[in-house]
Write an enzyme that holds these catalytic residues in place. Structure first.
Site, short mmCIF file in Angstrom:
data_model
loop_
_atom_site.label_atom_id
_atom_site.label_comp_id
_atom_site.label_asym_id
_atom_site.label_seq_id
_atom_site.Cartn_x
_atom_site.Cartn_y
_atom_site.Cartn_z
N ASP A 124 0.85 -6.96 5.10
CA ASP A 124 1.55 -7.13 3.84
C ASP A 124 1.40 -5.81 3.04
O ASP A 124 0.50 -5.02 3.32
CB ASP A 124 0.89 -8.31 3.10
CG ASP A 124 1.39 -8.47 1.71
OD1 ASP A 124 2.57 -8.79 1.54
OD2 ASP A 124 0.60 -8.27 0.77
N ASP A 140 2.30 -5.15 -1.00
CA ASP A 140 1.80 -5.27 -2.38
C ASP A 140 0.56 -6.16 -2.43
O ASP A 140 0.59 -7.31 -2.00
CB ASP A 140 2.89 -5.87 -3.28
CG ASP A 140 4.10 -4.98 -3.41
OD1 ASP A 140 3.96 -3.88 -3.97
OD2 ASP A 140 5.19 -5.37 -2.95
N ASP A 190 -2.46 -10.90 1.15
CA ASP A 190 -3.27 -11.19 -0.04
C ASP A 190 -2.90 -12.51 -0.70
O ASP A 190 -3.50 -12.87 -1.70
CB ASP A 190 -3.09 -10.07 -1.08
CG ASP A 190 -1.67 -9.99 -1.62
OD1 ASP A 190 -0.72 -10.21 -0.83
OD2 ASP A 190 -1.50 -9.71 -2.81
#
Ligand code: PGA
Ligand code: MG
Length: 249
Positions: A35, A37, A198
């Protein structure tokens, strides 16, 4: 005796140095899907600045930093719906959304990367995964127009064999399609891949794709506690993740 046994079990499960895994280590894989961001880069300062610029230009009061950070995760359109309504579940009128999107695209294109930093352990972790022979893909909900410029600016572009953005597929994470598309492009079975993210979007997408998934605790999770995520483990940073992933399987 019991103490030794407990230590041995914890070591086998990788529960050392702040690592908390629910699978035996090492984790064998052919590819790692990362991922962007909140996992590789702390892009919140620029995203929040651009989101609040939209509100200012539309005559609305700015929102607190932490409020807008919780709006990040499901892509730019979702960020704008949330930013314009001041509500995580809010939906803006189509005309207002279109105006907001145009302002956001203009402002964010201009500042994208300025205050964004690469998290500790990311470069070393990506270097270690490549050295191990793993294929790397980036799978982000960020629109394509902002993804490559940011990766380029942060010298992260060359790590990836495949880049899947918020525009690559019909659906974004938490739908499994972007992760499955990345595997297809890499020529790797979903069961031979490990996703690292996240947020609940990464966790849910990976589960739906029948893929192992690890979470970092430092990113953006729409205001929820990372420890509640349905993942195979929490890794303090990418370097520690890389240390338990081996080529194989
Ligand atoms: O653009 C977003 O909302 C989140 O992007 P990510 O999928 O890289 O976390
Ligand atoms: Mg993320």
């Amino acid at each position: 005796m019991l103490h030794h046994l407990k230590n041995a079990i914890q070591r086998a499960l990788g529960q050392t140095q702040g690592l908390s895994l629910r699978l035996p280590t090492p984790l064998y894989a052919q590819a790692v899907l990362l991922d962007l961001d909140g996992t590789l880069v702390d892009s919140a300062p620029d995203l929040v600045a651009a989101a609040n610029s939209v509100r200012i230009e539309l005559g609305l009061p700015t929102l607190p930093f932490d409020t807008v950070v919780n709006y990040v995760g499901k892509g730019a359109e979702s960020l704008l719906h949330r930013t314009l309504t001041g509500d995580l579940a809010g939906r803006a009128e189509p005309a207002l959304l279109a105006r907001g999107m145009a302002i956001f695209a203009r402002v964010y294109s201009e500042i994208n990367g300025d205050q964004t930093t690469v998290y500790p352990g990311v470069r070393a972790g990506l270097d270690a995964l490549l050295a191990e022979g793993l294929k790397l893909a980036l799978v982000t909900n960020k629109p394509a127009q902002f993804t490559e410029p940011l990766l380029l600016k942060k010298s992260l572009l060359n790590y990836f064999d495949v880049i899947v953005t918020g525009n690559s597929c019909a659906h974004k994470k938490p739908h499994p399609e972007p992760l499955l598309f990345a595997c297809q492009e890499l020529g790797v079975a979903p069961t031979a891949a490990i996703a690292i993210g996240d947020s609940l979007n990464d966790a849910q997408a990976a589960r739906a794709a029948n893929m192992r998934v690890l979470a970092v605790p430092y990113g953006y999770n729409e205001g929820q506690d990372t420890r509640q995520l349905d993942v195979d483990g929490i890794v303090p940073n990418l370097l520690q993740a890389a240390q338990v992933i081996r080529l194989g399987g």
